[in-house]
Structure formats: C-alpha cells, structure tokens
Scaffold this active site. Structure first.
Site, PDB file in Angstrom:
ATOM      1  N   PHE A 126       0.861  -1.193   0.000  1.00  0.00           N
ATOM      2  CA  PHE A 126       0.000   0.000   0.000  1.00  0.00           C
ATOM      3  C   PHE A 126       0.900   1.248   0.000  1.00  0.00           C
ATOM      4  CE2 PHE A 126      -2.762   3.165   2.177  1.00  0.00           C
ATOM      5  CZ  PHE A 126      -3.733   3.225   1.191  1.00  0.00           C
ATOM      6  N   ASP A 197       0.972  -5.313   8.236  1.00  0.00           N
ATOM      7  CA  ASP A 197      -0.178  -4.417   8.152  1.00  0.00           C
ATOM      8  C   ASP A 197      -1.409  -5.291   7.907  1.00  0.00           C
ATOM      9  OD1 ASP A 197      -2.216  -2.651   7.476  1.00  0.00           O
ATOM     10  OD2 ASP A 197      -0.877  -1.299   6.373  1.00  0.00           O
ATOM     11  N   TYR A 222     -11.322   1.201  10.291  1.00  0.00           N
ATOM     12  CA  TYR A 222     -12.560   1.602   9.602  1.00  0.00           C
ATOM     13  C   TYR A 222     -12.992   0.670   8.486  1.00  0.00           C
ATOM     14  CZ  TYR A 222      -9.022   4.195   6.805  1.00  0.00           C
ATOM     15  OH  TYR A 222      -7.924   4.572   6.078  1.00  0.00           O
ATOM     16  N   LYS A 223     -12.195  -0.353   8.228  1.00  0.00           N
ATOM     17  CA  LYS A 223     -12.570  -1.285   7.162  1.00  0.00           C
ATOM     18  C   LYS A 223     -13.416  -2.419   7.754  1.00  0.00           C
ATOM     19  CE  LYS A 223      -8.334  -0.145   4.628  1.00  0.00           C
ATOM     20  NZ  LYS A 223      -8.855   0.422   3.369  1.00  0.00           N
ATOM     21  N   ARG A 371     -13.272  -3.177  -7.786  1.00  0.00           N
ATOM     22  CA  ARG A 371     -12.909  -3.956  -6.599  1.00  0.00           C
ATOM     23  C   ARG A 371     -14.167  -4.176  -5.763  1.00  0.00           C
ATOM     24  NH1 ARG A 371      -8.294  -2.035  -2.287  1.00  0.00           N
ATOM     25  NH2 ARG A 371      -9.962  -0.571  -1.775  1.00  0.00           N
TER      26      ARG A 371
END
Lengths: 406, 406
Positions: A126, A197, A222-223, A371
């Site tokens: 990322f 991560d 938050y995911k 996605r």
C-alpha cells in the site's frame, strides 16, 4: 429465478445472519466497499449519544469515571481477541500510517546494535506504507535503506542486512494473502523482525498473531472492524519485545504516570508506551462498538462465508460476464486470497456508474479495475448473485446499443 | 445579596451571552475546568447524527461528496480565523503531542544546514512538550540537545546554538502569558525559529500569529475550542516556511495526489503536507462545530470578559478567602495572565470536594493547588461570585468545626 432462490436459502441458514441484523444498513443500497469503510453498527449512535451526555454532565471527569483513559487498551484487547493476541499486546493509537511510523521506527531501533539497516518490503505494498518507510530512512534512521522487491521474492530476499520486513497481510488490490507464519519463521532464522499491516485482513481472515510468532503489527479500524470514517488504527507488539521496545513519539499518555507531571519521560511498562496523546474519544467509542460487534462473529464462520462469497462471485462472473471481456484478477486459490475480488474490464467506468444507479456500490480503480469487498458480516449470498446479474444486464444492454463484439 | 445582583447585571449585558446560549450546559453544575475540556456546543449532537446518516447512506463516498477529506484544512482555516492566521497555514492533525513532534522535527530539519543543535524550552513547560522534545533528541535528531531554562531566562538564552525555541504561550499551571512577538523577534535576530504551543491561549487570549511573525505553532482542540474529549489538535506553519518545510511522518494524505497511488511520496505543496492518514471523522466534526461556535465570538469581547472574570475572581478571593489562608498564585498583572487562576490552600482537597458537592467543578492539583478556568464564552460573572461565596462558606464551616486558627 431458480438460481436466485438457492442463494436466498444460503442466507436463510447463514450462521452470521444475527450479526448482520446488528448493522444499520441502507434499505436499497448494497455496499461492496466495506474493504474501504464498513457500515455502522446499530449500537454506534447510542454510544455517541451516551458520550455526548457524559461530556455535558461530567466534562473531563469522564476520562476517569467512564474509563475513557483506559479505552485505547480496552479496545485494543478486544481487537486482540479478533487477531489472536493475548491481552496487553494491542493498543489503539492514531491513524494506521502514524502507528506504522512508530512501530517501524521502533523496530529499526531494536536492531540498532547490529549491522542490519535494510527495511525490506513488497514494491506493490500500500503506497502509504511505502511512503512511511521512505520517510523513516530520510528523516529518522538515516543509515537505513528501503529495499522494494516483488512480493514473491520477499522470502529469498531476507538476508543478514535486513532489519525489518514490512508487508501487508492481504494486498489492497489483488487480495493476495501472504503466509504469515512462514515469513515470520524465515525472518527470525535470519535475525530480522517482521511488521505486518493487517488493514485488509483483520475481521475477515483468521489471524493468530501470537501462535504465528508475530513480532509487530498495525491495522486499520474503519474497514472490516466497522469503526467508522477515519476510525483510529491499532498497534500490536509481542510481549517478548515490549520491555525493550521504544517508539519515538514520547508523549504524556505513553508515560507510566502521566498525571504526576514529572519532568522526565518514563515509558509505561506495558503496551500503553505506544500511545502519545489524548485519543479522539468520539471516534474511539465508535471503533469500540464496531470491534465489539465484529468480535462476536465466529472466525471460522467468517472465513467460511468469505471464501463462499468469493467463490460464488468468481464462478458467477466467469459464467456470466467472461463473454463480455470481464476477467477476474488476483489469486485463483482461495487459500491465498483475502475477502475482496477484483474484476478487470474495459467497461469498468460505465459499469461502476450503472451499478451505482442500481444500488450496488463498489470501488472503481480507473481505468479498468472494479474492486468488490465481500464482507461476510453483512454481505449476503443473494447480494453477490444480484450484483453479477446487474452487471450482466448492463453489459448486455451496452452490447445491444453498440456494434456487436467482433 | 446586593453584591450578587451586581454580577447578575454584568451577565445581563454580557456581549457574549448569545454565544453562551449555544452551549449545551448542565443545569446545576458550573464547570471551571474548561481549560481541560470545554463543554459541548448545542450543534454538536446534530453534526454527529448527520454524520451517522451519511456514513450509513453514502459510506466512503462521504469523503468526497461531503468534503470529509477537506475538513482538516477547512477546520484549520476556521481555527486560523481565531488565531490570526491567513488561510492555508493551519491544518488539523492528530493529538497535540504528535503534531508537536512533526513540527519540532521539521524545525530542527530546517536548521540542519547550520551548526545550531539546541532546542530551547521553559523547564516548566507542559510535561508532554518536554517529553516530545527529549524523544526527538533521543530517536530522531540525535545530534540535537534540549536546553531547559527558567522561563524568565528564555530571551537571554537565545544564542547562536539555538535551532528552535519551543514554548507554551500560556503556562498550564500559572497562566503566565508570554510576549509572543518579542520572543519571535529576538529569536529571528539570532537565527532561531520559534514553535508555540497555543493549547492554553487559543480561544481566550487574542492571537495574531501572522502579525507577530510567528513561525510555527500547535494547539489543542478540546480546551477553549470546545471540540470534545480528545479532539484532534492543529498545526500552523507560516506561508514563508511552508515550501521547504518537511515533516517525518510522510503518509498518503500528505501526498499531493494521494489517490493516484504512486510509489513515491510527493508532498502536497500546501499545508496538507503536514497530514498523514485518515482523520478521525466523528471527532473532527465535533471539533469543527466547537471551532465554528468559538470563532463567532468577538476576540476583543472575549479578552475583556476573560480579564474581568479573572480580576473579579482575584478580588473576591482576596477579600473573602485570604483570612482562611487561601492565596492567589500566578501573575498579578492581567496583561501577563491567560484565562485561568490558581489558588493555593492547605485545604485544597476538602475544598475541591465541598465545591463539587455544591456543583462547582474545577481542577485540583494535589496537594495544595486549585485551578479555575474562566472561559469567557460560558462562565458567567455570577458563577465567579457564587463559587467564591461557596468557598468562603466551606472554609467558615471548617474553621467553626475545628480548633480556631492559631
């Protein structure tokens, strides 16, 4: 509609349906971007109302009387339950990138007695994780360098120069799931640490951080933890490393006795040494609610449904969309895939628009990637069916409108 | 009660009373600890309800559709209006301590071409500010050292070794207000930068950062800006320094085009380069509401009332409490005092307890200090009168109960 009924029947016996009922979901919209932001639990609004009342009635006494000060470690331990970490090793901090900065600085610092100076990472990690690592070599550990390699070369690249390996457990684009235990073992043989991560895996992929011998980890709130927009992230430091683990942002709440107001910094003996300043309480309470709901789900049921949704999606896409030039990308083997699936299509942009108009929301990565996050806690089997059916219809209409393909 | 009526009359003509009406204040409690945590504006609950609806209905599209992504700079500019900073120089970040870390690292970095390696500070600065400075010399700028001196020696200690002076504008204990412009000028003559912590001044003391030639500042969101428990803090970097100002926590939201997901970090040309990861949205919205309300108040009226409340408090305490051994501490000259007053008393602990039982909440610093925040936006003149009257009564009762003094 024979086939649709089959998916409805799967939903009727879904062992996670009682969890789904505890989310505040929109009536007419299906969000396949829970991998970017999970939906609100029903309990979150109440937590915020309660916090507002306590703020007005008790003001700063709430930090003690309502244990707000303990919340970073209390919520941390709840997250620990989801990621396989015994209590006292997880704490909520700032954003994932700030947390990564702290742990990566600390990891290089731990290795500072050795000649090791390389931070090894996936070149397709990322971007923020890459930026943070670069920033550390530029501004903090100036003798260190970042070595970016293709992800399948990571294991071979762990050599005696490597101080820390830092990787995403699940790739944010392809959903590739890396073998955590194997990489930890190889790194430890070579004398390196590993910092994971977990942003795209915690909450949907079974995690056993302690059992896998993990050193360090960060993750996003938050995911798949459903903590709300910009929810703070968390940090994991294994017990065995904690006593000598130092991070550079030494603020008062990381002090062993912050309210003594002594002049010198004495780090907390436990995981609180990772913290710095006052946590953003309203966002932290929302995170705690999301984590509490997520932790109720049986991890085996979550994984089973995640794999089922992904395989249904891939099979339906293959059967119904391939003829329109839509291709599934990423790992074909479910054992190597997290909980999202990406489709490649030249028509990605109009597809995303058409799907949104029909109530299906997902993430478009221009120019040609779609996605789909398949979050098992609230995405139904029938949602997958309906979404692929909608794509098929959109593509059929588009084909009818334009010249026939070939 | 003749005298009480006088204070009521002051409140009746208070030009800030319409601001007070916009806070959600407890009916029976007066909080003299707004210097620790300000009370909720009436609008905050509504902002949170709206955010919850948008989170459910629009999910991550809110970052664009509701401008959540811009909020750190939008709220930053609103704070700029309060502290005398033209737009584009203030941004909301993480906690004050993390923000201070970023700016102090960046300030030392800016001076790295010179021989300057000293961070000069007040030895009685807020402990977290001291810890952060120490941490930077230990983990980041290892050639740098911290020089702690008594606050009245600061100006004389600014020499050619000093890279950065870092100070609290108003002392958290004594309320001493430092001459910002004079210290900036002296530092600039000597080639040093100055980084101010505005936590105990912004919102109650007039601030003109641009006009005072200020370089850098941080401040707290949850005290006099009424942003809620643990509200994120903010950072100010003067326009003239911004193009070459680098901070070490280089996360994606500080990137000039974060959603291009490029492999290399390119800092935003503006103040957003100070940011790192996703802001904690719920806490940030509450901060925005607090800032918006605070910004409505005329700074001259705020300062006039702040001085009046402090002088009333000091005069009443002198007249009514001195005979019981209660002493006012801190600057006697209002021009050198922020907006809180501390009392010294051997009976501090029972006094704080007795006052709380009567609905007056303040901060006890054991063993013998009581700190009263006199926030002009919602503390009334009559509150000051009533609180001193309650103390007098408590002390008189205590004296009657025990052996006579001396």
């Amino acid at each position: 509609m024979e086939q649709r009924r089959y998916f409805e029947q799967l939903d009727a016996v879904d062992p996670l349906r009682n969890i789904r009922a505890q989310f505040d979901l929109h009536d007419d919209r299906i969000f396949f971007n829970g991998n970017s932001l999970g939906p609100p639990p029903l309990g979150t609004a109440k937590r915020l109302e309660e916090a507002m009342r306590r703020w007005r009635d008790d003001m700063n006494a709430g930090w003690w009387d309502h244990r707000w000060l303990q919340l970073p470690t209390l919520t941390g331990d709840r997250i620990g339950g989801i990621i396989g970490a015994a209590p006292g090793q997880v704490v909520v901090g700032e954003s994932t990138s700030v947390n990564l900065f702290k742990l990566l600085c600390g990891a290089v610092e731990l290795q500072s007695g050795s000649e090791r100076s390389v931070i090894l990472t996936d070149r397709d990690n990322f971007p923020s994780d890459l930026y943070i690592a670069d920033g550390i070599t530029r501004y903090v550990h100036r003798q260190a360098t970042v070595r970016r390699v293709p992800v399948d070369e990571i294991i071979d690249q762990i050599d005696s120069d490597v101080a820390v390996v830092t990787l995403s457990h699940v790739d944010y684009r392809t959903a590739q799931l890396l073998p955590m235990r194997r990489i930890n073992e190889r790194a430890h043989e070579a004398g390196a640490l590993v910092l994971w991560d977990l942003s795209h895996s915690a909450g949907v992929v079974p995690l056993e951080l302690d059992a896998a011998g993990t050193d360090l980890a960060v993750g996003c709130g938050y995911k798949y933890l459903n903590g709300g927009p910009g929810a703070p992230g968390y940090m994991y430091v294994a017990h065995r490393l904690l006593p000598r683990f130092e991070q550079p942002i030494t603020g008062w709440l990381g002090h062993t006795r912050p309210f003594d107001f002594t002049g010198d910094y004495q780090p907390d003996p436990g995981i609180a040494r990772l913290t710095t300043g006052c946590p953003p309480l309203l966002s932290l309470l929302a995170l705690d609610e999301g984590v509490t709901l997520t932790a109720q789900a049986d991890p085996a049921a979550v994984r089973a449904k995640s794999v089922a949704l992904s395989e249904e999606f891939i099979a339906l896409a293959g059967a119904r969309l391939a003829r329109y030039g839509v291709e599934v990308t990423g790992p074909v083997d479910s054992a190597q895939r997290g909980s999202h699936v990406s489709l490649h299509s030249e028509a990605a942009e109009p597809l995303a628009k058409g799907l949104a108009a029909r109530g299906f929301h997902l993430e478009l990565r221009p120019p040609d990637l779609l996605r789909f996050g398949l979050a098992p806690l609230y995405i139904r089997h029938v949602d997958v069916f309906d979404c692929v059916a909608a794509m098929e219809q959109l593509l059929a209409e588009e084909t009818a409108d334009s010249a026939p393909r070939q």
